[in-house]
Design an enzyme around this catalytic site. Structure first.
Site, PDB file in Angstrom:
ATOM      1  N   HIS A  12     -11.693   5.689  -7.897  1.00 13.67           N
ATOM      2  CA  HIS A  12     -10.228   5.718  -7.886  1.00 13.67           C
ATOM      3  C   HIS A  12      -9.667   4.979  -9.101  1.00 13.67           C
ATOM      4  O   HIS A  12      -8.709   5.437  -9.730  1.00 13.67           O
ATOM      5  CB  HIS A  12      -9.732   5.083  -6.592  1.00 13.67           C
ATOM      6  CG  HIS A  12      -8.306   5.388  -6.272  1.00 13.67           C
ATOM      7  ND1 HIS A  12      -7.755   6.646  -6.396  1.00 13.67           N
ATOM      8  CD2 HIS A  12      -7.294   4.595  -5.831  1.00 13.67           C
ATOM      9  CE1 HIS A  12      -6.492   6.613  -6.047  1.00 13.67           C
ATOM     10  NE2 HIS A  12      -6.186   5.380  -5.710  1.00 13.67           N
TER      11      HIS A  12
ATOM     12  N   GLU B 290       0.821  -1.206   0.000  1.00 13.70           N
ATOM     13  CA  GLU B 290       0.000   0.000   0.000  1.00 13.70           C
ATOM     14  C   GLU B 290       0.858   1.261   0.000  1.00 13.70           C
ATOM     15  O   GLU B 290       0.605   2.200  -0.766  1.00 13.70           O
ATOM     16  CB  GLU B 290      -0.929  -0.011   1.217  1.00 13.70           C
ATOM     17  CG  GLU B 290      -1.698   1.279   1.449  1.00 13.70           C
ATOM     18  CD  GLU B 290      -2.711   1.580   0.361  1.00 13.70           C
ATOM     19  OE1 GLU B 290      -3.283   2.675   0.386  1.00 13.70           O
ATOM     20  OE2 GLU B 290      -2.919   0.723  -0.542  1.00 13.70           O
TER      21      GLU B 290
END
Length: 386
Positions: free
Chosen positions: A196, A85
């Site tokens: 996104h 991430e």
């Protein structure tokens, strides 16, 4: 008859503009593919805070490093996922720097052009530490001000020096950062996750268009305007299918039909619930990891994705056939047909093989490559010069 340009840098642009643009295109593709890897490996919430990861600029390599950081109250640290991430955030940040550079150098000859771009960037930069201190309203207000500066500049500027396109792309990048933040803070809310994904592919498409326009390599055809309309429609239908794919992934509906294809749970038209499947807003505070919809709603999402896939397949293969009949575009027609067939094959393999990570990530990359082919043609096709 078609004529192709020589591929020189477009006069009037900064001498290395096209190189920076193509570097940004390559990095944007990496961000999209790696982002799919993060999401599909269930690492999207592995750094509960933003933009740090358990308070660190990089990521923790040992659970004992973070002590009693507040983020541990949200989610225990998983070192093997946290790096994914945070690394994704880092390369996305680097893409933002490249896009800012393009916006600056394209606006350098505009009256106060660089000042406006820098002002927008500075306002957004100030918003980040405010967000980290919990001042979310003030941070959001500053981000909106930065977006407004860029959009106002883009509306005033022409696109002869690509300044309008670069300002718009930077505005999209900033909004992408906000979506990335909300993806974490709103616990994988499906509408945000889908947005996104679409924002990343929009950024990629804009950069592809800018990169081609930055070099003097047009494909000139007498019927270029008509062909561009067909290509623009192709981008539109592909965009709808990508949105459905993002909605499928965000709601964990990829295997709603089990491993059945072309049937679904052994039926051609099983019980489904379209009304529940496409509720876009369900409030904030719900943890959407793993999905919250029942089986019938997930089946409806999967059915919609499959039906639209057939429509997109027919359209893109028809467009590829049209390109194959056009002198000078046969290579592009072959590429479009091959990518379309590959994308359909990857989608079927996802179902039949139980969503293996490599195939699922490749499916996301395939969508980006299809966009690359279509946007490239849209950027390069022009009518012959007198």
């Amino acid at each position: 008859m078609s004529v192709t340009g020589k591929g020189l840098a477009t006069p009037g642009l900064y001498k290395n503009f096209h190189r920076i643009a193509w570097l940004a295109v390559g990095l944007a593709l990496c961000v999209i593919v790696f982002g799919a890897f993060v999401r599909l490996s269930h690492a999207g919430l592995s750094c509960p805070d933003w933009p740090t990861c358990y308070g660190r600029a990089a990521w923790p390599t040992n659970p004992h490093e973070i002590g009693d950081h507040a983020a541990t109250q949200i989610r225990p640290v998983e070192v093997d996922k946290a790096w994914r991430e945070q690394f994704h955030r880092m390369i996305a940040g680097l893409l933002g720097v490249l896009t800012l550079t393009l916006a600056l150098v394209s606006a350098r000859r505009r009256s106060k052009g660089m000042v406006q771009v820098l002002a927008a960037a500075a306002v957004v930069a100030v918003a980040i530490p405010l967000y980290m201190r919990g001042q979310h309203v003030a941070a959001s207000a500053l981000a909106i001000v930065g977006e407004g500066i860029l959009l106002a500049a883009a509306l005033r500027w022409s696109n002869t020096d690509l300044s309008r396109a670069c300002a718009l792309t930077l505005a999209v990048i900033i909004f992408q950062a906000l979506l990335g933040m909300w993806t974490v803070t709103w616990l994988l809310k499906p509408i945000v996750v889908m947005g996104h994904l679409l924002g990343g592919l929009l950024t990629f498409s804009l950069l592809v268009w800018i990169a081609w326009r930055a070099i003097d390599r047009p494909i000139r055809l007498a019927d270029a305007p008509a062909l561009c309309r067909w290509i623009a429609l192709g981008i539109g239908v592909l965009g709808v299918q990508i949105a459905l794919g993002g909605w499928t992934s965000a709601n964990y509906a990829a295997l709603a039909c089990g491993n059945d294809f072309p049937t679904c749970v052994g039926q051609w038209w099983p019980r489904h619930d379209f009304g529940e499947a496409f509720v876009l807003w369900r409030g904030i505070g719900v943890d959407y990891e793993g999905g919250i919809l029942d089986g019938e709603a997930r089946i409806a999402i999967q059915l919609a994705h499959r039906i639209m896939a057939v429509a997109v397949f027919v359209y893109l293969i028809g467009l590829a056939a049209k390109l194959l009949r056009t002198p000078g575009l046969r290579g592009w027609g072959s590429l479009l047909a091959a990518l379309t067939l590959l994308q359909v094959g990857l989608g079927i393999a996802n179902v039949k093989l139980g969503l293996p990570l490599a195939v699922a990530v490749a499916h996301n990359g395939g969508a980006a490559l299809l966009l690359f082919a279509l946007v490239s043609l849209l950027a390069r096709l022009r009518t012959p010069e007198p």
